[in-house]
Design an enzyme around this catalytic site. Structure first.
Site, mmCIF file in Angstrom:
data_model
loop_
_atom_site.group_PDB
_atom_site.id
_atom_site.type_symbol
_atom_site.label_atom_id
_atom_site.label_comp_id
_atom_site.label_asym_id
_atom_site.label_seq_id
_atom_site.Cartn_x
_atom_site.Cartn_y
_atom_site.Cartn_z
ATOM 1 N N CYS A 1 3.663 17.707 -10.695
ATOM 2 C CA CYS A 1 2.889 16.778 -10.989
ATOM 3 C C CYS A 1 1.863 16.843 -9.669
ATOM 4 C CB CYS A 1 3.203 15.561 -11.916
ATOM 5 S SG CYS A 1 2.288 14.217 -12.181
ATOM 6 N N HIS B 1 6.923 15.922 -15.953
ATOM 7 C CA HIS B 1 7.609 15.903 -15.052
ATOM 8 C C HIS B 1 9.160 16.428 -15.739
ATOM 9 C CE1 HIS B 1 5.686 12.899 -12.081
ATOM 10 N NE2 HIS B 1 5.359 12.316 -12.940
ATOM 11 N N GLU C 1 11.762 16.280 -14.549
ATOM 12 C CA GLU C 1 12.844 15.860 -13.810
ATOM 13 C C GLU C 1 13.127 13.906 -14.239
ATOM 14 O OE1 GLU C 1 10.607 16.269 -12.486
ATOM 15 O OE2 GLU C 1 9.392 13.860 -11.148
#
Lengths: 269, 207, 391
Positions: B80, B186, B188
């Site tokens: 990001c 993202h 994660e």
């Protein structure tokens, strides 16, 4: 086929997961850590956790709890409740939370919206607007767990927070919350028409029909608590969430399909 | 050991949490020694471009990263804002980017009234993978990832784009140039898709 | 023959049953006969001969019970209550209850450890069979405190609070809605006599309260509990019975799984009772590491005895570690996080030597003469209550 986010909303009160009806009549739902784990395993789009008593108790956000929740959440997590300073926001985001939700602070210290947005990006600030209808039928933004009225009209306030740099708005019709009467589509339409940032509908959802209606009224995403947490005529606590297939066929595909409405009304006739 | 660079911005623990969940050891650090000893680097980040560069500068990381990535050819994954900082510049700010990536960051703009979409782009998007390569190995489409950004990565050379996503129009989701990866989404926060991506990065990329 | 080394206790001579896979590891009570067949096999044979019915008798008995339940339930919204966990036994039970035309109120005890699979299975049962659900969610703070009390007490059966609560909830729910039958998923086909050293009586509320009083810090307010007297009252006066219906049906685990997978979309999660993350961790880590007990032996032995697995296959299973390494790591972190324990504190607890349950007050103790005499008097009733110990 356009997709829309469907977001479970979890309410905590001092580390306990609860559910309310129109912001009162608390019912115990369970341990938030396990519940988040279940939603995470169901691969939901995004999760909202609101600490509903932090502001009224004047308490700091519970970082230990937020840390535990974030560590079980591999989907975007938004946290709201008692955030008053940029430093609190920083600490919360660092724990693995994507977005900070401001409610009381948006009313009492609006510059905080800009401060958090400038530091961490617009997309990390969400303003939560609770709304009720007055006796005369007008809408007002509420505060203090929707117990006290402010002078703001929801569209005004939404515009205001947008200009202050909010990335999104969660719009809750407070007296519909937990009551299964459907979203307030009129309210959604008014606010969504007034701003260019995403508006998330919340309060009263019964199911896919309501999701479709919300999005057609201008919502960018839908949120719900009751229907994902209770099941059946005895309101048994059971975490459920529609499958991707159900979301596609019962929600996403239906949004632009006007013929679908006619078909459905014929079915029920 | 993978070093996740801690320059004070963003949801750092989310990244280390996911690596831990998939059994990959990481350290969250801004220390020279740990970064030099790491096998691979991750540059996460959420926030504004200029602030990101300033933070890197404050933590004395710019030269260190230049050394590790450009001279010592260490694999680095930018996520990001981290991905955007790897580029030359961004319309969001006035600071110069790290310039490791031949790309720049452009704001989302849409043609005409009808095409107006809310900015930031926030939500899940499916990926069109041009080149599965190593990063998307063993991953069955459809693949979906979570995005939250107002600026998108414009690669100078479109052949370096491994995967596209769409918001109004197609935009690069993953750019790979040498051992430098820029991922706009993202991982994660993209549950099992993110886990597979990070596992591939940790175990296969640059080996 | 039947003498093998055990990983858990080092290179000492161990005796293992020639028929099933039970051995004398962590079990001082096991006995072997001249053919090296263990006392649990004998106990099982005995139970089978005297209590398990032939297919014909089972079928007619089943008809009789179902008839009785339906008759008693005429005009009421529900004719029985049925406990589900999301596991295969209770899911198959629910399926059969529907097939047999029963109208249960399905209940579930939520102790805060449900896995997503369990919850999804429960959802599918209720939706697809059209059953109504009642859940009881115990206050997590209270239940965590009780968990910690049991861990600190260093007793072996840390599942007593949950198992007790499930039984209690069944009975209390039945009483509340005015039905007399609590259907449970207990069965001979997959459950075996367990070594006494491995478990404690689930309904021994005295023991539970004593452990909680000694090591707990919060009052028990939301945990469903059923003391001996109250339980006797419900059973004798209110005539509420536990019915292990699966014992009156041809219950073959593999076939049952296939059926519920097909009809209810049931999903398997490998391993018995793995619908609860704590149970998985308890059986896969705490029991073997702290107490030297591998409960898989008991589960696999019952599969051997009912012809659903060969001894060779069972031994092969046992040679695998009970826990995949990464899952163990993740589960351990999760459990400690939920319980609020640091690694050091947990390791300290794990190192504490075992304490026997009866070192705390208990229904079993001789000096509770009153209870003992009453127990002797109504043995048939207590045998029904002991059902929990077979899990």
């Amino acid at each position: 086929m356009k997709e829309y986010r469907v977001i479970p909303v979890l309410l905590v009160d001092q580390g306990r997961l609860i559910k309310t009806k129109a912001f009162s009549n608390e019912v115990y739902v369970g341990d938030p850590i396990n519940t988040i784990k279940i939603f995470n395993d169901k691969e939901v789009d995004e999760i909202v956790v609101l600490d509903v008593t932090a502001s009224t108790r004047g308490a700091e956000p519970d970082l230990a709890m937020i840390d535990a929740l974030a560590s079980e959440c591999f989907v975007p997590l938004a946290y709201g409740g008692g955030v008053n300073t940029v430093d609190q926001a920083r600490r919360i985001l660092r724990l693995g939370v994507e977005k900070i939700i401001l409610n009381t602070s948006a009313l009492d210290r609006p510059p905080l919206i800009r401060q958090i947005g400038d530091r961490f990006g617009k997309q990390s600030v969400v303003v939560s607007i609770d709304v009720k209808k007055t006796f005369l039928g007008g809408y007002r933004v509420m505060r203090d767990r929707a117990r006290r009225k402010t002078e703001w009209h929801p569209e005004q306030f939404a515009k205001e927070v947008e200009s202050l740099g909010a990335g999104e708005v969660i719009l809750t019709r407070a007296d519909h919350e937990g009551t299964l009467q459907g979203y307030d589509v009129e309210l959604i339409h008014r606010v969504a028409s007034a701003v260019h940032i995403p508006v998330i509908a919340h309060g009263g959802a019964r199911g896919m029909d309501d999701f479709v209606a919300a999005v057609r009224s201008g919502a960018s995403a839908v949120a719900a608590g009751h229907i994902f947490v209770f099941h059946g005529p005895h309101n048994a606590v059971l975490i459920t969430f529609p499958s991707r297939n159900e979301l596609e066929t019962e929600f996403f595909e239906r949004v632009s399909d006007r013929k679908d409405d006619l078909r459905r009304s014929n079915l029920s006739a | 050991m993978i070093a996740v660079i801690d320059y004070g911005l963003g949801n750092l623990k989310a990244v280390t949490n996911m690596f831990r969940r998939i059994g990959i050891e990481t350290c969250l650090t801004a220390e020279r020694e740990q970064i030099e000893q790491a096998d691979k680097l991750v540059l996460p980040g959420v926030g504004a471009f200029d602030h990101g560069i300033q933070q890197l500068r404050t933590h004395k990381l710019i030269d260190l990263l230049r050394q590790e990535v450009l001279e010592r050819n260490k694999p680095i994954l930018g996520i990001c804002l981290g991905a955007q900082l790897l580029t030359r510049k961004s319309e969001e700010g006035t600071e110069e980017g790290l310039g490791f990536l031949r790309a720049e960051c452009v704001k989302f703009r849409f043609e005409g009234e009808k095409g107006q979409l809310p900015v930031p782009h926030m939500g899940w998007s499916p990926l069109s993978v041009m080149n599965p390569g190593v990063l998307f190995a063993n991953m069955e489409p459809p693949l979906r990832y979570y995005f939250a950004h107002s600026y998108w990565l414009k690669a100078e050379d479109e052949t370096t784009v491994e995967a596209f996503a769409e918001y109004g129009a197609a935009f690069p989701a993953v750019i790979v140039q040498g051992r430098i990866i820029a991922a706009q989404f993202h991982p994660e926060k993209s549950h099992r898709y993110g886990m597979a991506f990070l596992k591939n990065f940790a175990e296969r990329f640059g080996s | 023959m039947g003498v093998e080394q055990t990983k858990l206790n080092g290179p000492l001579e161990r005796h293992r049953c020639s028929r099933c896979v039970m051995d004398d590891d962590a079990d001082p009570a096991i006995r072997f006969d001249a053919n090296q067949v263990c006392s649990y096999c004998r106990e099982w044979d005995d139970l089978k001969a005297n209590h398990v019915l032939t297919a014909d008798r089972a079928s007619s008995e089943c008809k009789r019970i179902v008839g009785e339940i339906r008759e008693a339930g005429r005009g009421k919204e529900y004719d029985c209550v049925l406990g589900i966990s999301g596991g295969v036994d209770s899911t198959y039970l629910a399926y059969m209850a529907k097939e047999l035309g029963l109208r249960p109120l399905v209940f579930h005890f939520d102790n805060g450890w449900n896995s997503e699979l369990a919850v999804k299975n429960i959802e599918n049962i209720c939706r697809r069979l059209g059953f109504h659900l009642h859940t009881h969610v115990v206050e997590w703070d209270e239940f965590r405190d009780l968990h910690l009390a049991y861990l600190k007490a260093s007793v072996i059966d840390i599942e007593v609070p949950t198992d007790h609560a499930i039984n209690a909830l069944g009975m209390l729910t039945a009483a509340r809605i005015g039905v007399r039958f609590v259907l449970t998923g207990c069965n001979f086909a997959t459950e075996s006599p367990l070594p006494k050293a491995w478990v404690w009586e689930k309904m021994d509320l005295l023991n539970l309260r004593a452990i909680q009083r000694r090591y707990g810090t919060k009052r028990l307010k939301t945990l469903p509990m059923l003391g001996f007297l109250k339980g006797s009252y419900y059973q004798v006066v209110k005539r509420i019975r536990f019915i292990d219906l699966l014992n009156f049906l041809p219950y073959q685990k593999d076939r049952a799984k296939t059926t519920i997978e097909r009809v209810l979309g049931w999903r398997d999660y490998g391993g018995k009772h793995y619908e609860s993350i704590f149970t998985r961790f308890y059986q896969g880590y705490i029991l073997p590491t702290k107490f030297g007990v591998d409960k898989r032996k008991a589960h696999l032995s019952s599969l051997i005895r009912t012809g659903q697995m060969t001894r060779q296959e069972a031994l092969a299973e046992l040679s695998k570690p009970p826990y995949a390494a990464q899952l163990l790591k993740t589960d351990r972190e999760f459990v400690l996080k939920k319980l609020g324990l640091t690694d050091e504190r947990f390791d300290e607890i794990m190192r504490k030597p075992r304490v026997e349950h009866d070192q705390f007050p208990s229904y079993r103790k001789a000096h509770y003469r009153y209870h003992k005499q009453l127990f002797d008097l109504i043995r048939p009733v207590t045998r029904l209550l002991k059902r929990g110990a077979a899990r």
